[in-house]
Design an enzyme around this catalytic site. Sequence first.
Site: not given
Lengths: 309, 275
Positions: A5, A31, A52, A77, A102, A110, A160
Amino acid sequence: MAATRDGYGEALLALADNPKVVVLEADLGKSTKSLHFRKAHPERTVSCGIGEQNMLLVGAGLASSGYIPFASTFAIFTERAFEQMRNGIARPNLPVHLCGSHGGTHTGTDGSSAQSIEDLAIYRTLPNVVVMHPCDDVSTKELTMQLPGLGKPSYMRTARNKTPVLYEGKESQIKIGKGITLIEGNDVAIIACGVLVHEAMEAAKALQSEGISATVVDMHTIKPLDTELLDSLSQKCGAIVTAEDHSIIGGLGGAVAEHIVTKHPVPMEKIGVHDRFGESAGSEEMLEMMGLKSHHISDAVKKVIARKA
Amino acid sequence: MTGMSISELEEMARKCRIEICKMTHRAQAGHPGGSLSEIDILCALYGHRLRARSDDPDWDDRDRFILSKGHASPGMYAVLAEMGFISHADLESYRVKGGVCQGHVDMKWCPGVDFSAGSLGMGLSYGMGCSIAANIDGSKRNAYVMVGDGEIQEGSIWEAAMAAAHHELGNLKLFIDCNGIQNDDFCEAQMRMFDIPAKWNAFGWAVKVIDGHNMSEIVSAIDWMDTVTDKPAVVIGMTVKGKGVSFMENNPAFHGAAPSDEQLAIALSELGVNA
């Protein structure tokens, strides 16, 4: 070690010289790492809030007006806007570039709600969409830098957590749609993407000491698939193992299997998430739990070699 | 394009209504009801205000028009033919293999179509992207969007409504074709939307409610939209589904059903076509 990322964030900043590049965020720029672009170029960054579906179609409108939008959020998402990607972007073939960070169970603590294990599969079904999952920050940056010249939509999964850096100084090897052979061997071809490229390399080294010679390919582009390379490997090695931090249904393994059965069928094993959801655990613990570590790959290699005629 | 008088716009709308009935009859499919309810607003927008060039439909600095209720395509095709973007012969290609007039409006097939719609709730977000592009370009062009009233039941509409107000998009203009009927039934039965103007007002939009079949009111509302420059504006047109054809008016059966031969003859007669 670096996170893919971060490579994405660096690429956006480097692309800012192109005045047509715009960035879209859905409250996760910190993020996904689009925040660097936002800080430097707020006039070309659009906050879409936590929305989104709207974000992707704002991107479509911008693309239809000559802009090159880069939209990012968590991989999971992006999926709630799948139909926007399908009907509003892929169907009219508008060059909106979607990054899902992620991705995979490697995302870790998470838990299962954040661990997308199906993104590569669903985006791969869409006509016109290029699908990528690079393994290090250098290749992520390089592939992202190539996107403005693509002229069609894309989906890229980033991760991530940090992974080893493989391509420092080797940027010229990296081309959208071209797999990269990292290790040459004759007994089996391990085709991997993302985090599992590193596990595949470890497996190949361990197998070497047992007298098994494995090819390792970084198949960073899942669509269009580098079928030329696959055909030559299935003929040369006669056995294939795919490896991905993704469901064994429909991702890299599915794509490779779909192709080789039509050309040069060879025994094949798939390393991936076996049709289940993840849970909260550390990255390495997740890879172990899901059967994605180098020793799992080594076992699959031995199994597939045993199946060779 | 500007300069058409009210009576000329009314005559254009009458001709378009005839084409809507003929197109859906010829295809024995399609959506006449929502095409007939939207058509007066579409004619006013194209004939009175929209900056677009029929001989150069891809002109970069044109105003955009996005028919988000993309199933009501016969209305848009009829207007595009009247304005010269496509020919009247092209209207015969509606829902026919290889035709420019695809079932739902499609930018890849039809000149003058700015968005490939057909899935509800998408056009307003797309229009927002067009508005932002115009702002970055430093252009005065506008993005106009039309949605149906049933369509605003889609959650993504409200993502876009909130975002467009946040970004103070004075160049984004929305029409809501409030015909009160959706696919299965009256909106009141399917999903009550309560006070629609209050909702848009609460989301930070400039709001005007008009009779969506009164050409003078529509033209005035379009002019009013031009005066709103610091926020997005919405004109809520109170309309009648199937307007202009007696047996289609306010009849949920004609949301997505074509007229029979006999019904077409009645419709054309009511629309002033001499047998």
